[in-house]
Design a protein around this motif. Sequence first.
Motif, short mmCIF file in Angstrom:
data_model
loop_
_atom_site.label_atom_id
_atom_site.label_comp_id
_atom_site.label_asym_id
_atom_site.label_seq_id
_atom_site.Cartn_x
_atom_site.Cartn_y
_atom_site.Cartn_z
N ILE A 13 55.45 -4.57 -88.89
CA ILE A 13 55.33 -5.58 -89.97
C ILE A 13 56.09 -5.12 -91.22
N ASN A 14 56.05 -3.82 -91.51
CA ASN A 14 56.80 -3.30 -92.66
C ASN A 14 58.29 -3.63 -92.53
N LEU A 15 58.78 -3.45 -91.32
CA LEU A 15 60.20 -3.71 -91.06
C LEU A 15 60.51 -5.20 -91.23
N TYR A 16 59.64 -6.04 -90.70
CA TYR A 16 59.88 -7.49 -90.80
C TYR A 16 59.85 -7.96 -92.26
N GLU A 17 58.88 -7.48 -93.01
CA GLU A 17 58.76 -7.92 -94.41
C GLU A 17 59.96 -7.42 -95.23
N LYS A 18 60.33 -6.17 -94.96
CA LYS A 18 61.46 -5.57 -95.67
C LYS A 18 62.76 -6.34 -95.40
N THR A 19 62.84 -6.95 -94.21
CA THR A 19 64.05 -7.67 -93.81
C THR A 19 64.06 -9.10 -94.33
N LEU A 55 60.87 -9.49 -78.41
CA LEU A 55 60.56 -8.06 -78.35
C LEU A 55 61.58 -7.27 -79.16
N LEU A 56 61.09 -6.24 -79.80
CA LEU A 56 61.97 -5.28 -80.49
C LEU A 56 61.36 -3.91 -80.22
N ALA A 57 62.15 -2.99 -79.71
CA ALA A 57 61.58 -1.68 -79.37
C ALA A 57 62.62 -0.58 -79.52
N VAL A 58 62.14 0.56 -79.96
CA VAL A 58 62.97 1.76 -80.04
C VAL A 58 62.19 2.88 -79.35
N ALA A 59 62.87 3.65 -78.53
CA ALA A 59 62.21 4.76 -77.83
C ALA A 59 61.63 5.74 -78.86
N ARG A 82 62.91 7.01 -83.19
CA ARG A 82 62.38 6.18 -84.29
C ARG A 82 62.64 6.80 -85.66
N GLY A 83 62.56 5.96 -86.68
CA GLY A 83 62.68 6.43 -88.06
C GLY A 83 64.10 6.75 -88.47
N ARG A 84 65.09 6.28 -87.69
CA ARG A 84 66.49 6.57 -88.02
C ARG A 84 67.29 5.30 -88.26
N GLY A 85 66.58 4.18 -88.36
CA GLY A 85 67.27 2.93 -88.69
C GLY A 85 67.72 2.11 -87.49
N ILE A 86 67.37 2.54 -86.27
CA ILE A 86 67.83 1.77 -85.09
C ILE A 86 67.12 0.42 -85.02
N GLY A 87 65.83 0.40 -85.29
CA GLY A 87 65.07 -0.86 -85.28
C GLY A 87 65.65 -1.83 -86.32
N GLN A 88 65.91 -1.32 -87.50
CA GLN A 88 66.48 -2.15 -88.56
C GLN A 88 67.86 -2.69 -88.17
N THR A 89 68.66 -1.84 -87.56
CA THR A 89 70.01 -2.26 -87.14
C THR A 89 69.93 -3.34 -86.07
N SER A 137 47.98 -5.06 -86.57
CA SER A 137 47.92 -3.62 -86.90
C SER A 137 49.24 -2.90 -86.60
N ASN A 138 50.29 -3.65 -86.28
CA ASN A 138 51.56 -3.02 -85.89
C ASN A 138 52.41 -2.66 -87.12
N ASN A 139 52.86 -1.39 -87.17
CA ASN A 139 53.71 -0.93 -88.28
C ASN A 139 55.02 -1.69 -88.40
C1 LIG Z 1 58.91 -1.17 -84.71
C2 LIG Z 1 60.03 -0.27 -84.19
C3 LIG Z 1 60.99 -1.10 -83.35
C4 LIG Z 1 60.77 0.33 -85.40
O1 LIG Z 1 61.90 1.05 -84.92
P1 LIG Z 1 62.58 2.23 -85.80
O2 LIG Z 1 63.92 2.48 -85.25
O3 LIG Z 1 61.66 3.38 -85.92
O4 LIG Z 1 62.69 1.51 -87.24
P2 LIG Z 1 63.64 1.95 -88.44
O5 LIG Z 1 63.89 3.42 -88.41
O6 LIG Z 1 64.82 1.06 -88.45
O7 LIG Z 1 62.70 1.63 -89.68
C5 LIG Z 1 62.89 0.46 -90.44
C6 LIG Z 1 61.67 0.18 -91.28
O8 LIG Z 1 60.55 -0.11 -90.47
C7 LIG Z 1 59.35 0.35 -91.08
N1 LIG Z 1 58.71 1.30 -90.18
C8 LIG Z 1 59.19 1.76 -89.02
N2 LIG Z 1 58.31 2.59 -88.43
C9 LIG Z 1 57.24 2.67 -89.27
C10 LIG Z 1 56.01 3.37 -89.22
N3 LIG Z 1 55.66 4.16 -88.19
N4 LIG Z 1 55.14 3.19 -90.23
C11 LIG Z 1 55.46 2.39 -91.27
N5 LIG Z 1 56.62 1.70 -91.36
C12 LIG Z 1 57.50 1.85 -90.38
C13 LIG Z 1 59.76 0.97 -92.41
O9 LIG Z 1 59.70 -0.04 -93.40
C14 LIG Z 1 61.20 1.34 -92.15
O10 LIG Z 1 61.99 1.38 -93.30
P3 LIG Z 1 62.15 2.75 -94.13
O11 LIG Z 1 62.61 3.77 -93.16
O12 LIG Z 1 63.14 2.39 -95.17
O13 LIG Z 1 60.78 3.04 -94.67
C15 LIG Z 1 59.45 0.91 -83.34
O14 LIG Z 1 58.45 1.57 -84.10
C16 LIG Z 1 58.86 0.51 -82.00
O15 LIG Z 1 59.57 0.45 -81.00
N6 LIG Z 1 57.54 0.25 -81.93
C17 LIG Z 1 56.86 -0.03 -80.67
C18 LIG Z 1 57.23 -1.39 -80.14
C19 LIG Z 1 56.74 -2.50 -81.04
O16 LIG Z 1 55.56 -2.55 -81.37
N7 LIG Z 1 57.66 -3.42 -81.43
C20 LIG Z 1 57.35 -4.51 -82.35
C21 LIG Z 1 56.70 -5.65 -81.71
S1 LIG Z 1 57.63 -6.37 -80.39
#
Ligand SMILES: CC(C)(COP(=O)(O)OP(=O)(O)OC[C@H]1O[C@@H](n2cnc3c(N)ncnc32)[C@H](O)[C@@H]1OP(=O)(O)O)[C@@H](O)C(=O)NCCC(=O)NCCS
Length: 159
Positions: free
Chosen positions: A122-128, A79-83, A87-94, A118-120
């Motif tokens: 995926i962008n984060l995973y591919e980018k990493t 699991l990976l989740a950000v409230a 979101r959108g501030r790099g916490i998920g990436q960190t 359909s989960n966004n």
């Molecule tokens: C997926 C999740 C953890 C991302 O957390 P986040 O802190 O917003 O992610 P970041 O700010 O670090 O973003 C990193 C990259 O993720 C991708 N990304 C994140 N949110 C996105 C969105 N809504 N649409 C498209 N790409 C997205 C982008 O590539 C982004 O890089 P960029 O900012 O350079 O474009 C968050 O959206 C989440 O908690 N989702 C619900 C739970 C979930 O489905 N988790 C994954 C499966 S367990």
Amino acid sequence: MMAGLILESYEEGARIALTDAMEVMTRAFDPVYGEAWTLPQLAGVMTMPGTWLTIARIDAAPTGFALIRSVLDECELLLLAVAPLWRGRGIGQTLLSDSLRMARRKGITSMNLEVRASNNAINLYEKTGFEYVHRRPGYYRGNDGQLHDALSFRIDMRI
Ligand SMILES: CC(C)(COP(=O)(O)OP(=O)(O)OC[C@H]1O[C@@H](n2cnc3c(N)ncnc32)[C@H](O)[C@@H]1OP(=O)(O)O)[C@@H](O)C(=O)NCCC(=O)NCCS
């Protein structure tokens, strides 16, 4: 890393970490997909050796978490989740980068994950650097009964 963000990792389920993860869990996952875990599910997996939970905090408040289970030299991002508000501030990436760094430190050489197609995220995973492995049609069933494909990804950390 975002200013003020602190990551703390827990093994063998410190109660406070479970509570903090659940606080994020209840907000982060869209109920339509039924992907959020319950506290007993989380507590259960945290009793397994090789599992760790990392909580991201800002001013002590939990904003995100990553849950990883490892067996020998392989691990899985469960699991990976950000409230939503954070979101959108790099916490998920960190959290993801830190999970990979911790895995490497433990001698783990690959990380796998499964995600709804359909989960966004995926962008984060591919980018990493994660690479697509295969698709499982209709693998997840949402709370509304709808089926969703799962995609699996893998990163080889020896490269
Ligand atoms: C997926 C999740 C953890 C991302 O957390 P986040 O802190 O917003 O992610 P970041 O700010 O670090 O973003 C990193 C990259 O993720 C991708 N990304 C994140 N949110 C996105 C969105 N809504 N649409 C498209 N790409 C997205 C982008 O590539 C982004 O890089 P960029 O900012 O350079 O474009 C968050 O959206 C989440 O908690 N989702 C619900 C739970 C979930 O489905 N988790 C994954 C499966 S367990």
